[in-house]
Design an enzyme around this catalytic site. Structure first.
Site, PDB file in Angstrom:
ATOM      1  N   PHE A 126      17.365  -9.510  46.705  1.00 65.98           N
ATOM      2  CA  PHE A 126      17.377  -8.202  46.049  1.00 65.98           C
ATOM      3  C   PHE A 126      17.507  -7.119  47.134  1.00 65.98           C
ATOM      4  O   PHE A 126      16.801  -7.163  48.140  1.00 65.98           O
ATOM      5  CB  PHE A 126      16.060  -8.045  45.284  1.00 65.98           C
ATOM      6  CG  PHE A 126      16.078  -6.979  44.240  1.00 65.98           C
ATOM      7  CD1 PHE A 126      16.674  -7.199  43.008  1.00 65.98           C
ATOM      8  CD2 PHE A 126      15.497  -5.744  44.482  1.00 65.98           C
ATOM      9  CE1 PHE A 126      16.681  -6.209  42.029  1.00 65.98           C
ATOM     10  CE2 PHE A 126      15.506  -4.748  43.508  1.00 65.98           C
ATOM     11  CZ  PHE A 126      16.096  -4.993  42.284  1.00 65.98           C
ATOM     12  N   ASP A 205       9.386 -13.396  47.431  1.00 62.30           N
ATOM     13  CA  ASP A 205       9.425 -12.386  46.382  1.00 62.30           C
ATOM     14  C   ASP A 205       9.529 -13.126  45.046  1.00 62.30           C
ATOM     15  O   ASP A 205      10.513 -13.810  44.783  1.00 62.30           O
ATOM     16  CB  ASP A 205      10.629 -11.454  46.602  1.00 62.30           C
ATOM     17  CG  ASP A 205      10.615 -10.264  45.648  1.00 62.30           C
ATOM     18  OD1 ASP A 205      10.055 -10.410  44.533  1.00 62.30           O
ATOM     19  OD2 ASP A 205      11.179  -9.211  46.001  1.00 62.30           O
ATOM     20  N   TYR A 230       6.385  -6.272  35.539  1.00 66.54           N
ATOM     21  CA  TYR A 230       7.056  -5.656  34.380  1.00 66.54           C
ATOM     22  C   TYR A 230       8.242  -6.463  33.856  1.00 66.54           C
ATOM     23  O   TYR A 230       8.904  -6.055  32.919  1.00 66.54           O
ATOM     24  CB  TYR A 230       7.484  -4.214  34.682  1.00 66.54           C
ATOM     25  CG  TYR A 230       8.332  -4.012  35.924  1.00 66.54           C
ATOM     26  CD1 TYR A 230       9.680  -4.327  35.927  1.00 66.54           C
ATOM     27  CD2 TYR A 230       7.775  -3.480  37.084  1.00 66.54           C
ATOM     28  CE1 TYR A 230      10.457  -4.130  37.057  1.00 66.54           C
ATOM     29  CE2 TYR A 230       8.539  -3.283  38.228  1.00 66.54           C
ATOM     30  CZ  TYR A 230       9.880  -3.609  38.207  1.00 66.54           C
ATOM     31  OH  TYR A 230      10.641  -3.420  39.325  1.00 66.54           O
ATOM     32  N   LYS A 231       8.520  -7.602  34.486  1.00 69.78           N
ATOM     33  CA  LYS A 231       9.641  -8.428  34.013  1.00 69.78           C
ATOM     34  C   LYS A 231       9.098  -9.470  33.036  1.00 69.78           C
ATOM     35  O   LYS A 231       8.694  -9.123  31.937  1.00 69.78           O
ATOM     36  CB  LYS A 231      10.375  -9.011  35.217  1.00 69.78           C
ATOM     37  CG  LYS A 231      11.046  -7.885  36.018  1.00 69.78           C
ATOM     38  CD  LYS A 231      11.710  -8.313  37.299  1.00 69.78           C
ATOM     39  CE  LYS A 231      12.397  -7.102  37.954  1.00 69.78           C
ATOM     40  NZ  LYS A 231      12.847  -7.346  39.320  1.00 69.78           N
ATOM     41  N   ARG A 384      24.077 -10.533  32.675  1.00 68.54           N
ATOM     42  CA  ARG A 384      22.931 -11.449  32.769  1.00 68.54           C
ATOM     43  C   ARG A 384      22.303 -11.602  31.386  1.00 68.54           C
ATOM     44  O   ARG A 384      21.970 -10.612  30.728  1.00 68.54           O
ATOM     45  CB  ARG A 384      21.874 -10.917  33.734  1.00 68.54           C
ATOM     46  CG  ARG A 384      22.348 -10.812  35.169  1.00 68.54           C
ATOM     47  CD  ARG A 384      21.198 -10.577  36.103  1.00 68.54           C
ATOM     48  NE  ARG A 384      20.370  -9.428  35.720  1.00 68.54           N
ATOM     49  CZ  ARG A 384      19.246  -9.090  36.337  1.00 68.54           C
ATOM     50  NH1 ARG A 384      18.773  -9.832  37.327  1.00 68.54           N
ATOM     51  NH2 ARG A 384      18.572  -8.017  35.958  1.00 68.54           N
TER      52      ARG A 384
HETATM   53  C1  LIG Z   1      12.829  -6.336  40.258  1.00 70.45           C
HETATM   54  C2  LIG Z   1      12.720  -6.720  41.666  1.00 70.45           C
HETATM   55  C3  LIG Z   1      12.140  -5.862  42.604  1.00 70.45           C
HETATM   56  C4  LIG Z   1      11.710  -4.481  42.197  1.00 70.45           C
HETATM   57  O1  LIG Z   1      10.948  -3.834  43.132  1.00 70.45           O
HETATM   58  P1  LIG Z   1      10.214  -2.475  42.731  1.00 70.45           P
HETATM   59  O2  LIG Z   1       9.539  -2.069  43.964  1.00 70.45           O
HETATM   60  O3  LIG Z   1       9.307  -2.796  41.596  1.00 70.45           O
HETATM   61  O4  LIG Z   1      11.243  -1.505  42.257  1.00 70.45           O
HETATM   62  C5  LIG Z   1      12.005  -6.319  43.904  1.00 70.45           C
HETATM   63  N1  LIG Z   1      12.434  -7.550  44.262  1.00 70.45           N
HETATM   64  C6  LIG Z   1      13.015  -8.386  43.374  1.00 70.45           C
HETATM   65  C7  LIG Z   1      13.455  -9.739  43.796  1.00 70.45           C
HETATM   66  C8  LIG Z   1      13.181  -7.993  42.054  1.00 70.45           C
HETATM   67  O5  LIG Z   1      13.756  -8.819  41.184  1.00 70.45           O
END
Ligand SMILES: *Cc1c(COP(=O)(O)O)cnc(C)c1O
Length: 424
Positions: A126, A205, A230-231, A384
């Site tokens: 990400f 992560d 939040y996912k 997706r």
């Molecule tokens: C959604 C996601 C994030 C989001 O990070 P935020 O700090 O909450 O915006 C980070 N890493 C991965 C792999 C994600 O899927």
């Protein structure tokens, strides 16, 4: 052919032992939500609990509610989350964002492992993870370098590349357990072993895996991890994230942000900093009470459903969806850009099509009576389809593929603009 799929889906939904959890979430009529991997649905109980908290604890209790209800909330949430990721309650801190937590841990790890100068990640990670590492090198760890392992097909990464890349000079490896575009999933225990053989530290992560695939941080020997709530955990937009540090590493790591909530005794108001000995040494400021409280029912639902049952259903649904895509959408020019091996895949399926963006717009905003279908879009051409086994049914998957088929077969997408919205 589509009728056979509907028939099969109907049978599978009838047999589904998790089907009752669908009712625990708010749903919009005539809408199929396939984006639980970006923002999970709202649990009905969260509405009641949040209302009560705002009305009573904030409205009436005011400052007294800190002692009565709020000060232990981060730990209470951490205890539930620990069960979901296979960790101990005193190894999880809940708060801040995933990005910020990654910054804190990566900084601390590089500081601890100063004699080594290499950092490893991959090009499926990400972007925020890579930005954080780039920033650390630019601003603080100027002698360090970031090596990016390249995926050969844009979908998977050959784990053998890590055997070579992780040498004695590697201080830190940062990877997404499940990658956000293709849903490729790493073998966490195996990669941890490779890192540990060379005394490299590791941060996983878990944003795209927590709540959808089994994660066992303790058993797999993980050093550190971060992730979202939040996912798949349905904690609400921008809900506090979490970080994990294995117990014996905690005291060796020092957060780069010294603040009062990581101080041994914040309410002594001493003018000299003394970090806590616990995982709370990674806290920064006052916990976000409202959004922290809003995570709770999502966690309860996940614990009740059980991560193994969720994984079984998610794999079953993914296989079913892949079959649908292969039969109906591949002949229309779609490609499946997720691993076909179910053991190497998280809980979403990505498909690509040159008109991916306009097709996704037609799904979200139909011009006729068709059902609204909400996927998400990742450039340049990925749609997706996120499967959240807590609330998605097999029938919805057939509806979705039939709808996409129709959008393309009838050229419906041509009525939509190619101009991108701010948030996709
Ligand atoms: C959604 C996601 C994030 C989001 O990070 P935020 O700090 O909450 O915006 C980070 N890493 C991965 C792999 C994600 O899927």
């Amino acid at each position: 052919m589509i009728n056979e799929f509907y028939q099969k889906a109907f049978e599978l939904d009838k047999k589904d032992e998790l089907v009752r959890f669908k009712e625990a979430f708010v749903s919009e009529p005539n809408t199929i939500y396939l984006d639980g991997n970006s923002l999970g649905k709202l649990p009905k109980k969260t509405i009641v609990q949040t209302n009560a908290l705002v009305t009573n604890q904030w409205g009436k209790g005011l400052i007294r509610s800190w002692n009565d209800h709020w000060i232990d909330l981060p730990q209470k949430t951490a205890t539930k989350l620990a069960q979901i990721v296979g960790a101990q309650p005193d190894e999880i801190f809940v708060g801040d964002s995933t990005s910020l937590n990654l910054y804190k841990l990566a900084f601390a790890a590089l500081n601890l492992n100063q004699s080594k100068k290499k950092i490893i990640s991959d090009n499926l990670n990400f972007p925020t993870d890579l930005y954080i590492l780039q920033g650390l090198i630019e601003q603080q760890f100027k002698d360090h370098s970031l090596k990016i392992i390249e995926s050969q097909d844009g979908i998977t990464v050959d784990e053998k590349q890590f055997e070579e890349a992780i040498d004695n000079q590697v201080a830190l490896v940062v990877l997404s357990h499940v990658v956000f575009k293709s849903a490729f999933m790493y073998d966490m225990a195996h990669i941890n072993d490779l890192a540990h053989q060379k005394d490299a530290l590791f941060i996983w992560d878990l944003s795209h895996s927590v709540g959808s695939v089994p994660v066992n941080l303790n058993e797999s020997g993980a050093d550190m991890a971060v992730g979202c709530t939040y996912k798949y955990l349905n904690g609400g937009p921008g809900a506090p994230a979490f970080l994990y540090v294995r117990k014996d590493l905690q005291k060796q790591l020092q957060s780069p942000i010294w603040a009062w909530f990581s101080h041994q005794a914040p309410f002594d108001f001493s003018l000299d900093y003394q970090p806590k000995d616990t995982i709370q040494r990674f806290a920064v400021g006052t916990p976000s009470v409202l959004s922290l409280a809003a995570i709770e029912s999502g966690l309860d639902i996940t614990l009740e459903a059980g991560i193994d049952r969720l994984r079984t259903k998610s794999q079953h649904q993914s296989e079913f969806l892949i079959e649908l895509i292969q039969q109906l959408l591949v002949p229309q020019g779609f490609r499946i850009v997720s691993p076909l091996n179910a053991n190497q895949r998280g809980s979403h399926i990505s498909i690509s099509h040159p008109e991916g963006y306009r097709i996704s717009q037609a799904m979200i905003k139909p011009n006729d009576e068709s059902k609204v279908i909400v996927p998400d879009f990742r450039p340049p051409d990925n749609i997706r389809l996120g499967i959240a086994p807590l609330y998605n049914t097999f029938t919805e998957l057939v509806d979705c593929v039939e709808r996409i088929w129709k959008i393309v077969a009838e050229d419906q997408y041509k009525q939509y603009s190619t101009e991108r919205l701010t948030v996709t």
